[in-house]
Design a protein around this motif. Structure first.
Motif, PDB file in Angstrom:
ATOM      1  N   GLN A   1       1.137  -1.645  -0.022  1.00  0.00           N
ATOM      2  CA  GLN A   1       0.055   0.321  -0.140  1.00  0.00           C
ATOM      3  C   GLN A   1       0.965   1.277  -0.201  1.00  0.00           C
ATOM      4  O   GLN A   1       0.805   2.309  -0.881  1.00  0.00           O
TER       5      GLN A   1
ATOM      6  N   GLY B   1       2.502   1.905  -3.442  1.00  0.00           N
ATOM      7  CA  GLY B   1       1.478   2.595  -4.155  1.00  0.00           C
ATOM      8  C   GLY B   1       0.672   3.871  -4.396  1.00  0.00           C
ATOM      9  O   GLY B   1      -0.104   4.231  -4.797  1.00  0.00           O
ATOM     10  N   HIS B   2       1.590   4.506  -2.920  1.00  0.00           N
ATOM     11  CA  HIS B   2       1.457   5.979  -2.830  1.00  0.00           C
ATOM     12  C   HIS B   2       1.308   6.760  -4.160  1.00  0.00           C
ATOM     13  O   HIS B   2       3.045   6.077  -4.681  1.00  0.00           O
ATOM     14  N   GLN B   3       1.160   7.612  -4.870  1.00  0.00           N
ATOM     15  CA  GLN B   3       1.545   8.359  -6.076  1.00  0.00           C
ATOM     16  C   GLN B   3       2.503   9.618  -5.585  1.00  0.00           C
ATOM     17  O   GLN B   3       3.672   9.431  -6.912  1.00  0.00           O
ATOM     18  N   LEU B   4       2.832  10.026  -4.948  1.00  0.00           N
ATOM     19  CA  LEU B   4       4.509   9.983  -4.454  1.00  0.00           C
ATOM     20  C   LEU B   4       5.429   9.102  -5.104  1.00  0.00           C
ATOM     21  O   LEU B   4       6.182   9.709  -5.516  1.00  0.00           O
TER      22      LEU B   4
ATOM     23  N   ARG C   1       5.481   7.350  -6.913  1.00  0.00           N
ATOM     24  CA  ARG C   1       5.735   6.329  -8.573  1.00  0.00           C
ATOM     25  C   ARG C   1       6.680   8.042  -9.192  1.00  0.00           C
ATOM     26  O   ARG C   1       7.135   7.720 -10.675  1.00  0.00           O
ATOM     27  N   ARG C   2       7.183   8.595  -8.828  1.00  0.00           N
ATOM     28  CA  ARG C   2       7.785  10.073  -9.365  1.00  0.00           C
ATOM     29  C   ARG C   2       8.983  10.097  -8.756  1.00  0.00           C
ATOM     30  O   ARG C   2       9.414  10.810  -9.137  1.00  0.00           O
TER      31      ARG C   2
ATOM     32  N   SER D   1      11.419   8.284  -4.955  1.00  0.00           N
ATOM     33  CA  SER D   1      11.747   8.293  -3.336  1.00  0.00           C
ATOM     34  C   SER D   1      12.765   8.679  -3.072  1.00  0.00           C
ATOM     35  O   SER D   1      12.832   7.935  -1.127  1.00  0.00           O
TER      36      SER D   1
ATOM     37  N   CYS E   1       4.558  10.318   2.924  1.00  0.00           N
ATOM     38  CA  CYS E   1       4.336  11.077   1.374  1.00  0.00           C
ATOM     39  C   CYS E   1       3.310  11.803   1.484  1.00  0.00           C
ATOM     40  O   CYS E   1       3.769  12.961   0.956  1.00  0.00           O
ATOM     41  N   GLU E   2       1.866  11.451   2.058  1.00  0.00           N
ATOM     42  CA  GLU E   2       0.806  12.402   3.078  1.00  0.00           C
ATOM     43  C   GLU E   2       1.267  13.629   2.841  1.00  0.00           C
ATOM     44  O   GLU E   2       1.521  14.861   2.517  1.00  0.00           O
TER      45      GLU E   2
ATOM     46  N   SER F   1       3.582  15.084  -0.280  1.00  0.00           N
ATOM     47  CA  SER F   1       2.360  15.315  -1.142  1.00  0.00           C
ATOM     48  C   SER F   1       2.249  16.941  -1.590  1.00  0.00           C
ATOM     49  O   SER F   1       1.501  17.857  -0.200  1.00  0.00           O
TER      50      SER F   1
END
Length: 244
Positions: free
Chosen positions: A27, A30-33, A35-36, A38, A240-241, A244
């Motif tokens: 999970q 899977g965070h969108q951040l 994907r850009r 780490s 991550c949140e 973002s």
């Protein structure tokens, strides 16, 4: 040869706990951040991990004070050095784990112990035998899930205490290296140390249970470790949140 860790998955609730830890890590990834990229998350996760690991070693300071460079406690500084070095040690960990453990101890205890004591495990036969067995597991002696292998690495190093000084820093770092090297958290964006700190009484109790060597004691430790990894994934997700 049979897999020495395979029977652990047959202990009640262990396979489910390992699967839940895997689910939480998935999970997080899977965070969108992520994907850009780490990088920033990994840096923050390392800082939070160093903070939590030092706290578990008795060096308790505010995270923001550590971030600001205001804490000179040698245990905190050792924890920061260890966290900063993990990326460079991943490849060697899977090939020469005893060499890496010695290096981790040098980093962790540099300002705590005299120089001649750094990187030198105790030499009694039990320590040597168990470190050798642990090395065999890390270098390919098991097909157990990464979280189970990391739990055994962590538990063995805590209970065996092969190094003087802040050995818990070494144990937690070795476990994190295992999670990275075995592909559960290859980008080092979770904070398992924060999971242990959040459940510190359980962490201590489960360590003592593991030390008994009984099936129930090992099961207690494995369940705690998997829960801590799941919480560490939550911590990574929170990072991550916030970014973002």
């Amino acid at each position: 040869m049979s897999d020495p860790l395979a029977p652990l998955l047959d202990l009640p609730d262990v396979a489910d706990a390992a699967a839940e830890a895997r689910k939480q890590i998935d999970q997080l990834f899977g965070h969108q951040l992520l994907r850009r990229g780490s990088g920033p998350v990994s840096v923050e996760a390392a800082l939070r991990g160093a903070h939590a690991s030092a706290a578990l070693e008795g060096a308790r300071y505010d995270l923001e004070s550590i971030r600001a460079g205001a804490v000179t406690d040698p245990v905190v500084q050792g924890s920061l050095r260890v966290a900063g070095a993990l990326g460079s040690l991943v490849d060697t960990w899977s090939k020469a784990p005893l060499q890496v453990l010695a290096r981790l101890h040098v980093l962790a205890a540099r300002d705590v112990l005299p120089s001649e004591a750094l990187g030198r495990p105790r030499t009694d036969p039990e320590v040597a035998a168990r470190l050798s067995a642990l090395s065999d597991l890390v270098t390919g002696g098991t097909e157990a899930p990464a979280v189970v292998l990391a739990a055994i690495v962590h538990g063995e190093l805590l209970v065996l205490a092969p190094f003087d000084g802040p050995g818990g820093l070494v144990a937690r770092a070795a476990a994190r290296l295992t999670l990275i090297a075995k592909g559960l958290d290859p980008k080092a964006v979770s904070v398992p140390e924060a999971g242990h700190l959040a459940r510190e009484p359980e962490y201590i109790g489960a360590t003592n249970a593991y030390a008994t060597g009984t099936a129930d004691g090992v099961r207690s430790w494995l369940k705690h470790y998997c829960a801590a990894v799941a919480l560490g994934a939550d911590e990574g997700f929170a990072i991550c949140e916030a970014m973002s």
